[in-house]
Design a protein around this motif. Structure first.
Motif, PDB file in Angstrom:
ATOM      1  N   THR A  66       0.818  -0.987   0.049  1.00 12.71           N
ATOM      2  CA  THR A  66      -0.197  -0.203   0.299  1.00 12.71           C
ATOM      3  C   THR A  66       0.995   1.264   0.248  1.00 12.71           C
ATOM      4  OG1 THR A  66      -1.348  -1.472   1.359  1.00 12.71           O
ATOM      5  CG2 THR A  66      -2.053   1.582   1.263  1.00 12.71           C
ATOM      6  N   ALA A  72      -7.290  -9.819  -2.446  1.00  7.10           N
ATOM      7  CA  ALA A  72      -8.492  -8.732  -2.130  1.00  7.10           C
ATOM      8  C   ALA A  72      -7.567  -7.380  -1.265  1.00  7.10           C
ATOM      9  CB  ALA A  72      -8.257  -9.457  -0.214  1.00  7.10           C
ATOM     10  N   LEU A  73      -6.782  -7.491  -1.010  1.00 11.68           N
ATOM     11  CA  LEU A  73      -5.651  -5.939  -0.793  1.00 11.68           C
ATOM     12  C   LEU A  73      -5.984  -4.619  -1.963  1.00 11.68           C
ATOM     13  CD1 LEU A  73      -3.788  -4.019   0.603  1.00 11.68           C
ATOM     14  CD2 LEU A  73      -1.859  -5.032  -0.417  1.00 11.68           C
ATOM     15  N   TRP A 102      -8.263  -5.011  -4.103  1.00 16.39           N
ATOM     16  CA  TRP A 102      -9.623  -4.181  -4.786  1.00 16.39           C
ATOM     17  C   TRP A 102     -10.321  -3.474  -2.742  1.00 16.39           C
ATOM     18  CZ3 TRP A 102     -12.167 -10.132  -4.063  1.00 16.39           C
ATOM     19  CH2 TRP A 102     -11.873 -10.596  -5.296  1.00 16.39           C
ATOM     20  N   ARG A 103      -9.645  -3.791  -2.004  1.00 19.34           N
ATOM     21  CA  ARG A 103      -9.766  -2.231  -1.216  1.00 19.34           C
ATOM     22  C   ARG A 103      -8.567  -0.984  -1.305  1.00 19.34           C
ATOM     23  NH1 ARG A 103     -12.192  -2.291   4.224  1.00 19.34           N
ATOM     24  NH2 ARG A 103     -10.983  -0.659   5.496  1.00 19.34           N
ATOM     25  N   ILE A 104      -7.856  -1.248  -2.091  1.00 22.68           N
ATOM     26  CA  ILE A 104      -6.957   0.400  -3.040  1.00 22.68           C
ATOM     27  C   ILE A 104      -6.961   0.441  -3.756  1.00 22.68           C
ATOM     28  CG2 ILE A 104      -5.354   0.882  -3.596  1.00 22.68           C
ATOM     29  CD1 ILE A 104      -3.019  -1.724  -2.239  1.00 22.68           C
ATOM     30  N   LYS A 106     -10.946   0.496  -4.484  1.00 16.92           N
ATOM     31  CA  LYS A 106     -11.922   1.230  -3.199  1.00 16.92           C
ATOM     32  C   LYS A 106     -11.929   2.321  -3.243  1.00 16.92           C
ATOM     33  CE  LYS A 106     -15.450   1.378  -1.161  1.00 16.92           C
ATOM     34  NZ  LYS A 106     -17.129   1.524  -1.926  1.00 16.92           N
ATOM     35  N   TYR A 107     -10.651   2.798  -2.586  1.00 16.33           N
ATOM     36  CA  TYR A 107     -10.076   3.789  -1.635  1.00 16.33           C
ATOM     37  C   TYR A 107      -9.602   4.383  -2.480  1.00 16.33           C
ATOM     38  CZ  TYR A 107     -12.347   3.222   2.388  1.00 16.33           C
ATOM     39  OH  TYR A 107     -13.206   2.335   3.719  1.00 16.33           O
ATOM     40  N   TRP A 108      -8.358   3.722  -3.833  1.00 15.43           N
ATOM     41  CA  TRP A 108      -8.000   5.197  -5.247  1.00 15.43           C
ATOM     42  C   TRP A 108      -9.144   5.264  -5.266  1.00 15.43           C
ATOM     43  CZ3 TRP A 108      -6.406   3.886 -10.134  1.00 15.43           C
ATOM     44  CH2 TRP A 108      -5.681   4.473 -10.618  1.00 15.43           C
ATOM     45  N   GLY A 168     -12.034   7.284  -4.005  1.00 22.27           N
ATOM     46  CA  GLY A 168     -12.211   8.140  -3.474  1.00 22.27           C
ATOM     47  C   GLY A 168     -11.176   9.286  -3.034  1.00 22.27           C
ATOM     48  N   LEU A 169     -10.380   8.564  -2.534  1.00 18.20           N
ATOM     49  CA  LEU A 169      -9.012   9.550  -1.938  1.00 18.20           C
ATOM     50  C   LEU A 169      -7.949   9.310  -3.529  1.00 18.20           C
ATOM     51  CD1 LEU A 169      -9.115   7.709   1.075  1.00 18.20           C
ATOM     52  CD2 LEU A 169     -10.189   9.751   0.465  1.00 18.20           C
ATOM     53  N   SER A 222      -3.771   1.571 -11.988  1.00 17.39           N
ATOM     54  CA  SER A 222      -4.595   0.925 -10.633  1.00 17.39           C
ATOM     55  C   SER A 222      -4.244   0.165 -10.131  1.00 17.39           C
ATOM     56  CB  SER A 222      -6.168   0.488 -11.258  1.00 17.39           C
ATOM     57  OG  SER A 222      -5.504  -1.049 -11.808  1.00 17.39           O
ATOM     58  N   GLU A 279      -4.816  -2.957  -9.156  1.00 21.52           N
ATOM     59  CA  GLU A 279      -4.139  -3.779 -10.421  1.00 21.52           C
ATOM     60  C   GLU A 279      -3.115  -3.657 -11.729  1.00 21.52           C
ATOM     61  OE1 GLU A 279      -8.161  -6.580  -9.668  1.00 21.52           O
ATOM     62  OE2 GLU A 279      -8.769  -4.264  -9.715  1.00 21.52           O
TER      63      GLU A 279
END
Lengths: 355, 348
Positions: B216, B244-245, B247-249, B251-253, B255-256, B266, B268
């Motif tokens: 991260t 899973a990590l 997808w979580r990054i 998600k917040y990428w 919005g943030l 991205s 991925e």
């Protein structure tokens, strides 16, 4: 896709209009203490977050109540904007108001008691679809156990609330009085992401960004769950229901695999565990859905639901926060009506139903 | 062609490094009784630290080139083995002591292994106590092309993406070296973000979370954007947690990303372009689920063959899950490592 009505929302955040909202339940000593010293936690700033949120109060910009105040501070506006608009039939309140991690334990105890009164008398009495969480001063586990027993017979409360970033790992024996009390009175324990443990938010020190703190909750939640399992909390209290709130859940299958694999090699170190780690997790643990992680191929999320079990994940909106999940837009992959019903209603009914 | 990307030679004690230490540090070590560095990351006698059939009657496993070749290259049919020494020189707090021992460890690896068997390659081990010294050590070792990467541990004092570390990444790029991050803690912070666990099992499981924070950090700070040719290899990290990590990054990428405007791909995409993972430990069931995790990773080119010798991660002579077909095994054994390590001659 339309979501079912009568949805159970497992993560709603009520806020104070001002600190004075708690004064009816605080002694003069604590009112003056709060005014003069604030709620000192293990962070650099007295108020707010040292990783500054993306929005004021991390709240939706459209969630300010028309009568003024912070997002999530009005019962009537929450009723209209969340419960009525999204078909929420039952919702649990998780106050994230500085109290649980306050370093002065007597202050923490007083604030938690006041917040519990405020939830019950302002929110639940004002809106019958809502339930409260017993906010406990978790760094004083004996006082926390007393707080749980104090409210246990009050049906306005549906769970015990801890934050994920406790000062010691949550399976540590110092916290066992909390689990003992919750198991004794038969109330689920919810652990919501966030808090201020005093440790850096990563195991490699302080990262730079709020984004990293938000992602990092999924790692600290993994460490917390690992601790609860390996210390034997679920071995000791086999009926305890644990809900991980806003921790993410896509990490859970791989964590269970990893725990089982290395437990097989190292089980001589933990003879107190009679089951494989994943068996405790499958028996004792549930997750709330928000934030739903976002793979490029949304269908991969269906694999995670299947691997973890459609009976383990419960819808949560996280209202009024900026990363709110709309129940109509949360399952963006094929799912049966039965699966959706479990997710939006049935699983939460099973966990919290008796409340 | 098969390349074993994660082999741990066992440094017997500090005396084994004395031939490679300057006289001053030899004398200091003798005077102060620095006889061994026994890492909390791998207590010698735990069942995980050495597979029973690789554990010698006395001393640490894999302490000489012939033993490692006989136990770890030949039985698996590996043509090349990359040595990643775990003697915990990162435990020293003093810049000078850490640097002296890191250099001695690298020279020991060269003298006792690389010079004795042409099939071996190795990591340049650095301490992060002093970044200038770490870069100097990379410069010292880099002319020897048998060093194929720079290795640090997954648990560090500051997150690896932070800019104070960037001169190390510049040196990697300058010399066609990969950056390897190996399981383990420097113990500059607690092993978890909630403090110190009670059990070693928790320490070991927590390495996966340490990698998650580091990936991260590297993503958010823009290391992959600043160094688009850098390959980062996570060793003994496990890899079933990776989707899973990401997808979580993601998600917040979403919005943030205003916080990290330099991130032009991205998570991925970045992982497919620049991240690789050693095969063992395989943290998952030997079922179709594991094959599905490869789909979740979005590429079959990300995993590099490894035994993690002498750690106990599997039995027998086949570390692969049974659901991996011959084509995938072939990629993992040879194609992927060759494409990862510029110094093995397979990359442009």
């Amino acid at each position: 896709m339309t979501a079912p009505t009568g949805i159970w929302d497992c993560d709603i955040h009520p806020y104070l209009r001002s600190p004075a909202d708690l004064e009816p339940w605080l002694s003069q000593q604590w009112i003056e203490h709060q005014r003069d010293y604030g709620s000192l936690r293990q962070t650099p700033l007295v108020t707010g977050s040292s990783y500054h949120k993306s929005q004021p109060n991390a709240g939706r910009r459209d969630a300010y109540p028309p009568e003024g105040g912070a997002q999530g501070s009005s019962v009537s506006f929450l009723r209209r904007q969340l419960l009525d608009a999204h078909g929420i039939g039952w919702g649990i309140l998780n106050p994230l108001i500085a109290s649980q991690g306050v370093r002065n334990l007597d202050h923490s105890i007083a604030l938690c008691r006041a917040i519990n009164h405020w939830q019950a008398e302002v929110w639940v009495d004002g809106e019958p679809r809502l339930r409260a969480s017993i906010v406990v001063p978790y760094e004083d586990p004996e006082a926390s156990a007393a707080e749980i027993r104090h409210w246990a017979g009050d049906r306005r409360f549906a769970q015990v609330l801890l934050l994920s970033r406790t000062s010691f790992l949550p399976g540590n024996r110092r916290y066992w009085p909390i689990y003992e009390a919750a198991a004794e009175v038969g109330i689920p324990v919810g652990i919501h992401a966030f808090g201020n443990s005093g440790w850096p938010v990563s195991s490699s020190g302080w990262p730079s960004f709020y984004m990293e703190e938000m992602i990092g909750h999924s790692q600290s939640s993994q460490a917390g769950l690992t601790s609860l399992v390996i210390e034997g909390v679920f071995e000791r209290w086999p009926d305890l229901k644990l809900v991980l709130v806003e921790s993410g859940f896509t990490w859970a299958p791989s964590l269970m695999w990893r725990l089982d694999k290395h437990w097989k090699t190292l089980k001589s170190e933990v003879p107190h565990l009679r089951l494989a780690p994943s068996e405790y997790i499958r028996r004792n643990v549930w997750w709330t859905s928000q934030p739903m992680d976002e793979p490029e191929n949304r269908r991969y999320l269906a694999d995670i639901f299947t691997w973890l079990g459609w009976d383990r994940i419960m819808f949560s909106s996280d209202y009024p926060h900026w990363d709110f999940d709309d129940p109509a837009r949360v399952i963006l992959f094929p799912a049966t009506d039965e699966q959706k019903h479990a997710f939006f209603v049935g699983n939460a009914q099973g966990v919290y139903g008796s409340r | 062609m098969q390349i074993d990307c994660d082999i741990h030679p066992g440094t017997p004690d500090t005396a084994a490094l004395f031939p490679y230490l300057p006289e001053h540090w030899r004398d200091i070590s003798a005077m102060r009784g620095i006889a061994d560095l026994h890492s909390t990351n791998y207590p010698d006698m735990t069942p995980l630290a050495a597979r029973a059939d690789w554990r010698p009657a006395k001393g640490r496993p894999g302490s000489d080139a012939a033993t490692v070749a006989a136990q770890c290259l030949e039985p698996f049919g590996s043509d090349i083995g990359i040595l990643n020494p775990l003697f915990p020189v990162q435990s020293f707090y003093s810049d000078d002591l850490a640097q002296a021992y890191a250099s001695a460890l690298n020279d020991w690896t060269r003298g006792d292994f690389l010079d004795r068997d042409p099939r071996f390659r190795a990591s340049i081990v650095v301490s992060l106590e002093n970044i200038e010294m770490a870069v100097a050590e990379i410069e010292r070792c880099a002319p020897d092309r048998r060093f194929v990467q720079v290795m640090v541990l997954a648990g560090t004092a500051r997150p690896l993406g932070r800019r104070n570390h960037w001169p190390i990444y510049e040196a990697c790029v300058r010399h066609d070296l990969a950056l390897a991050i190996h399981a383990g803690q420097e113990f500059r912070n607690a092993p978890t973000a909630l403090g110190w666990p009670s059990y070693y099992l928790e320490d070991y499981v927590a390495h996966a979370q340490s990698f998650q924070y580091q990936l991260t950090s590297l993503f958010c700070e823009g290391v992959f954007n600043r160094y688009p040719t850098l390959k980062v290899v996570l060793l003994e990290s496990g890899w079933t947690w990776v989707p899973a990590l990401l997808w979580r990054i993601a998600k917040y990428w979403g919005g943030l990303r205003f916080e990290v405007p330099w991130t032009d791909r991205s998570p991925e995409e970045v992982v497919r372009d620049q991240l690789r993972f050693s095969l063992t430990p395989v943290d998952g069931p030997d079922t179709d689920q594991l094959r599905r995790v490869i789909d979740h990773l979005g590429s079959d080119q990300l995993i590099l063959f490894s035994t993690d010798y002498p750690h106990s991660q599997f039995e027998g002579a086949d570390p692969f899950p049974s659901t991996f077909d011959p084509a995938l095994r072939s990629i993992i054994s040879g194609d992927a490592p060759l494409a990862t390590y510029a110094r093995l001659g397979g990359a442009p």
